[in-house]
Write a protein that holds these residues in place. Sequence first.
Motif, PDB file in Angstrom:
ATOM      1  N   SER A  20      40.873  38.925  35.281  1.00 29.38           N
ATOM      2  CA  SER A  20      40.626  39.126  36.712  1.00 29.38           C
ATOM      3  C   SER A  20      39.194  39.542  37.007  1.00 29.38           C
ATOM      4  CB  SER A  20      41.581  40.193  37.255  1.00 29.38           C
ATOM      5  OG  SER A  20      41.349  41.443  36.625  1.00 29.38           O
ATOM      6  N   GLY A  21      38.262  39.236  36.103  1.00 28.69           N
ATOM      7  CA  GLY A  21      36.858  39.552  36.334  1.00 28.69           C
ATOM      8  C   GLY A  21      36.205  38.572  37.281  1.00 28.69           C
ATOM      9  N   VAL A  22      34.885  38.393  37.170  1.00 32.78           N
ATOM     10  CA  VAL A  22      34.189  37.544  38.143  1.00 32.78           C
ATOM     11  C   VAL A  22      34.695  36.106  38.110  1.00 32.78           C
ATOM     12  CG1 VAL A  22      32.081  38.926  38.328  1.00 32.78           C
ATOM     13  CG2 VAL A  22      32.248  37.196  36.559  1.00 32.78           C
ATOM     14  N   SER A  23      34.981  35.565  36.926  1.00 30.07           N
ATOM     15  CA  SER A  23      35.443  34.175  36.859  1.00 30.07           C
ATOM     16  C   SER A  23      36.945  34.072  37.092  1.00 30.07           C
ATOM     17  CB  SER A  23      35.050  33.544  35.517  1.00 30.07           C
ATOM     18  OG  SER A  23      35.703  34.176  34.440  1.00 30.07           O
ATOM     19  N   GLY A  24      37.733  34.994  36.529  1.00 26.93           N
ATOM     20  CA  GLY A  24      39.178  34.961  36.745  1.00 26.93           C
ATOM     21  C   GLY A  24      39.534  35.201  38.194  1.00 26.93           C
ATOM     22  N   GLY A  25      38.868  36.162  38.818  1.00 27.00           N
ATOM     23  CA  GLY A  25      39.098  36.411  40.230  1.00 27.00           C
ATOM     24  C   GLY A  25      38.748  35.207  41.076  1.00 27.00           C
ATOM     25  N   TYR A  26      37.631  34.537  40.710  1.00 28.55           N
ATOM     26  CA  TYR A  26      37.234  33.355  41.478  1.00 28.55           C
ATOM     27  C   TYR A  26      38.219  32.211  41.279  1.00 28.55           C
ATOM     28  CZ  TYR A  26      33.695  31.897  44.713  1.00 28.55           C
ATOM     29  OH  TYR A  26      33.043  31.594  45.875  1.00 28.55           O
ATOM     30  N   ALA A  27      38.745  32.067  40.059  1.00 31.26           N
ATOM     31  CA  ALA A  27      39.747  31.027  39.808  1.00 31.26           C
ATOM     32  C   ALA A  27      40.991  31.270  40.660  1.00 31.26           C
ATOM     33  CB  ALA A  27      40.104  31.002  38.327  1.00 31.26           C
ATOM     34  N   ALA A  28      41.453  32.525  40.727  1.00 34.02           N
ATOM     35  CA  ALA A  28      42.637  32.843  41.525  1.00 34.02           C
ATOM     36  C   ALA A  28      42.400  32.550  42.995  1.00 34.02           C
ATOM     37  CB  ALA A  28      43.014  34.310  41.323  1.00 34.02           C
ATOM     38  N   LYS A  29      41.228  32.917  43.503  1.00 31.29           N
ATOM     39  CA  LYS A  29      40.894  32.633  44.905  1.00 31.29           C
ATOM     40  C   LYS A  29      40.942  31.137  45.189  1.00 31.29           C
ATOM     41  CE  LYS A  29      36.820  32.461  47.953  1.00 31.29           C
ATOM     42  NZ  LYS A  29      36.774  30.973  47.970  1.00 31.29           N
ATOM     43  N   GLU A  30      40.261  30.361  44.370  1.00 31.45           N
ATOM     44  CA  GLU A  30      40.164  28.922  44.616  1.00 31.45           C
ATOM     45  C   GLU A  30      41.516  28.228  44.469  1.00 31.45           C
ATOM     46  OE1 GLU A  30      37.253  27.098  45.578  1.00 31.45           O
ATOM     47  OE2 GLU A  30      36.796  29.180  46.053  1.00 31.45           O
ATOM     48  N   LEU A  31      42.280  28.597  43.460  1.00 33.00           N
ATOM     49  CA  LEU A  31      43.577  27.951  43.227  1.00 33.00           C
ATOM     50  C   LEU A  31      44.557  28.258  44.353  1.00 33.00           C
ATOM     51  CD1 LEU A  31      43.823  28.670  39.414  1.00 33.00           C
ATOM     52  CD2 LEU A  31      43.782  26.384  40.423  1.00 33.00           C
ATOM     53  N   THR A  32      44.607  29.513  44.779  1.00 34.69           N
ATOM     54  CA  THR A  32      45.537  29.857  45.860  1.00 34.69           C
ATOM     55  C   THR A  32      45.114  29.220  47.176  1.00 34.69           C
ATOM     56  OG1 THR A  32      44.328  31.936  46.228  1.00 34.69           O
ATOM     57  CG2 THR A  32      46.301  32.031  44.840  1.00 34.69           C
ATOM     58  N   GLU A  33      43.821  29.172  47.433  1.00 40.01           N
ATOM     59  CA  GLU A  33      43.358  28.568  48.685  1.00 40.01           C
ATOM     60  C   GLU A  33      43.576  27.064  48.704  1.00 40.01           C
ATOM     61  OE1 GLU A  33      39.942  31.798  50.089  1.00 40.01           O
ATOM     62  OE2 GLU A  33      39.317  29.905  49.165  1.00 40.01           O
ATOM     63  N   GLY A  65      38.167  43.952  35.953  1.00 46.80           N
ATOM     64  CA  GLY A  65      37.303  43.856  34.788  1.00 46.80           C
ATOM     65  C   GLY A  65      35.911  44.390  35.048  1.00 46.80           C
ATOM     66  N   LYS A  66      34.932  43.720  34.450  1.00 45.55           N
ATOM     67  CA  LYS A  66      33.544  44.175  34.570  1.00 45.55           C
ATOM     68  C   LYS A  66      32.926  43.842  35.929  1.00 45.55           C
ATOM     69  CE  LYS A  66      32.787  42.209  30.644  1.00 45.55           C
ATOM     70  NZ  LYS A  66      32.553  41.702  29.298  1.00 45.55           N
ATOM     71  N   SER A  67      33.679  43.193  36.815  1.00 45.26           N
ATOM     72  CA  SER A  67      33.137  42.961  38.159  1.00 45.26           C
ATOM     73  C   SER A  67      32.926  44.282  38.894  1.00 45.26           C
ATOM     74  CB  SER A  67      34.068  42.055  38.977  1.00 45.26           C
ATOM     75  OG  SER A  67      35.182  42.762  39.492  1.00 45.26           O
ATOM     76  N   ILE A  68      33.573  45.340  38.441  1.00 43.78           N
ATOM     77  CA  ILE A  68      33.374  46.658  39.044  1.00 43.78           C
ATOM     78  C   ILE A  68      32.079  47.297  38.546  1.00 43.78           C
ATOM     79  CG2 ILE A  68      34.337  49.001  39.245  1.00 43.78           C
ATOM     80  CD1 ILE A  68      35.849  46.902  40.845  1.00 43.78           C
ATOM     81  N   MET A  69      31.749  47.087  37.267  1.00 46.86           N
ATOM     82  CA  MET A  69      30.617  47.804  36.660  1.00 46.86           C
ATOM     83  C   MET A  69      29.398  46.931  36.404  1.00 46.86           C
ATOM     84  SD  MET A  69      33.811  48.683  35.389  1.00 46.86           S
ATOM     85  CE  MET A  69      34.045  48.386  33.653  1.00 46.86           C
ATOM     86  N   TRP A  70      29.421  45.664  36.816  1.00 45.21           N
ATOM     87  CA  TRP A  70      28.347  44.750  36.417  1.00 45.21           C
ATOM     88  C   TRP A  70      27.033  45.078  37.125  1.00 45.21           C
ATOM     89  CZ3 TRP A  70      27.197  39.556  38.974  1.00 45.21           C
ATOM     90  CH2 TRP A  70      27.602  39.524  40.301  1.00 45.21           C
ATOM     91  N   GLY A  71      25.933  44.542  36.578  1.00 47.12           N
ATOM     92  CA  GLY A  71      24.607  44.808  37.127  1.00 47.12           C
ATOM     93  C   GLY A  71      24.261  44.007  38.358  1.00 47.12           C
ATOM     94  N   THR A 121      35.808  41.686  42.251  1.00 42.51           N
ATOM     95  CA  THR A 121      37.129  41.104  42.457  1.00 42.51           C
ATOM     96  C   THR A 121      37.877  41.863  43.545  1.00 42.51           C
ATOM     97  OG1 THR A 121      37.266  40.318  40.179  1.00 42.51           O
ATOM     98  CG2 THR A 121      39.348  40.631  41.341  1.00 42.51           C
ATOM     99  N   GLN A 122      37.866  43.204  43.463  1.00 39.59           N
ATOM    100  CA  GLN A 122      38.622  44.001  44.435  1.00 39.59           C
ATOM    101  C   GLN A 122      38.114  43.833  45.854  1.00 39.59           C
ATOM    102  OE1 GLN A 122      38.470  44.813  41.380  1.00 39.59           O
ATOM    103  NE2 GLN A 122      40.082  46.220  40.742  1.00 39.59           N
ATOM    104  N   ALA A 123      36.812  43.692  46.029  1.00 45.55           N
ATOM    105  CA  ALA A 123      36.236  43.612  47.367  1.00 45.55           C
ATOM    106  C   ALA A 123      36.291  42.211  47.959  1.00 45.55           C
ATOM    107  CB  ALA A 123      34.784  44.083  47.347  1.00 45.55           C
TER     108      ALA A 123
END
Length: 565
Positions: A17-30, A115-121, A247-249
């Motif tokens: 559910s990080g930057v890529s997993g979250g984006y995959a979920a968004k795109e697939l559901t939409e 995932g690291k989408s919370i702590m990434w740079g 991901t959360q935001a």
Amino acid sequence: MHIIAPPQTFDAIVVGSGVSGGYAAKELTEKGLRVLMLDRGKPLEHVTGYESAMKDPWEMPHRGKLTNEQIKAHPYLSRDTIFQEANAQYWINDTDSPYTETKRFDWFRPDIVGGKSIMWGRQTYRWSDLDFEANAKEGIAVDWPIRYKDIAPWYSYVEKFVGISGEKLNLPQLPDSDFMPAMQMNCLEKHVASAIKSTYKGDRVMTIGRVANLTNAQKLHTDLGRASCQFRNLCSRGCPFGGYFSTQAATLPAAQKTGRLTLRPHSIVAEVLYDEQKGRAKGVRVIDSQTGESMEFFAKLVFVNGSTLGTTFVLLNSISKRFPNGLGNDSGVLGQNLMDHHFRVGASGTYDGFQDSYYYGRRANGIYVPRYRNIGNDKRDYLRGFGYQGRAARTRNEGAEGFGADMKEKMTQPGEWTMGLGGFGECLPYASNQVTLDRTKTDKWGLPTMVFNAEFRENEKKMQIDMMNDAAEMLEAAGLKNIRAYNNQSAPGMAIHEMGTARMGRDPKTSILNGWNQMHTVKNVFVTDGASMTSSSCVNPSLTYMALTARAVDYAVREMKKNNL
């Protein structure tokens, strides 16, 4: 979040559910699919879950320091400063899931949804054909199966949703994004940028960093509850304002709005299940991290986005009669070509001027110097190149003498100006830089553990000489004093930009994925995180992961409608 009882069948499963997993979920559901998103981490609620986000330093029980117990439980994570008291709850317990270092590798693993989408740079840069063509031109590893023109529309598509601030430069080696207004450099940074431009006649450029922090939130952002960046620079704790992309935001609320997302935390994906008769993946096997229960979920489409090494673990552990060495691993390259950026090399100095100047807020961003080595007529004794990140700031007046009120008053006055430039260099793909599974040494849940055998080599070491000396030279040209050049010898993994272990390529004999991030030999499995990368560039890769993800989802859904998957 939906609580589900196995077995359960979905249109698609997303692992991670990080930057890529979250984006995959968004795109697939939409696009109308019912999606199960699995993450090994615990739930982290947006806003309310960021326990330290609004705390002052004196409100931390240990004033930001790690306890002996935390250091003991995190023998790998505690080696670097990214693991802090303020975000310690976001990271995995190393002792529950150990790994072996044939050569040192710093593996930063989160233990939260998002995932690291919370702590990434949050540094977000497009790659260019300088990156996508390099392997082919230099005869290194294998050729990328895509070029910049293939991904450019998807960069634009993602950037509008993510929200990236920055300055247009019109540089071929660093294509411009669709930007929000740029954050401003402070007075010393502007001075150094001007000195670099005049000294090097435009061959080198210093700009503000391109960062996934909103500077001018648009309706598509505010509709998800996001607001512009508050310039607090506490991003690694989680942002209750949604000022930076996570991901959360962003992607999770977008996917949840469709009503087609099922999120299951505490779910360690042990393997992708392969249907020998159909020659396709049929789902995944999951271990509940709390109960240890094993369960199976099924879907027509599987996106494996567990971050580079999490993804590689899942694929290596997905063994069947057809794939005895890991799912899709006919080529034998799964786990090889492990890359990370090398850094902790550069220079810093002090500046005597601008004593009457300061800056506003705590900008969650620094400056950037794009790559200039091995471009055009510049030829070095190493391949590829590097860029710089850094910033200027005023120190605290910590040398104040005395005691009591008088000393405290002196300490409120700002100290001297300082500036640093730190290089991020490209690592070549080496087949012998690899990760494997040790099935004799298991983790808390009885799963095999990872073994790392990777190192930076002669090409990277030669590059580091320029990374250090060039930084010192540019600061000197800008009139800085007390310049200290350094090489603090980063180990692979420390930049947290690991890539390459399930690479894309044109030939199934030398790669795992095709030009659509689709497995050559298991057509309904896609990998769009760092594992898919064929080379590492020298710029931060997360924007490219998201663009590849959106592109792959679009392709996968079209193929599903044609019954090709």
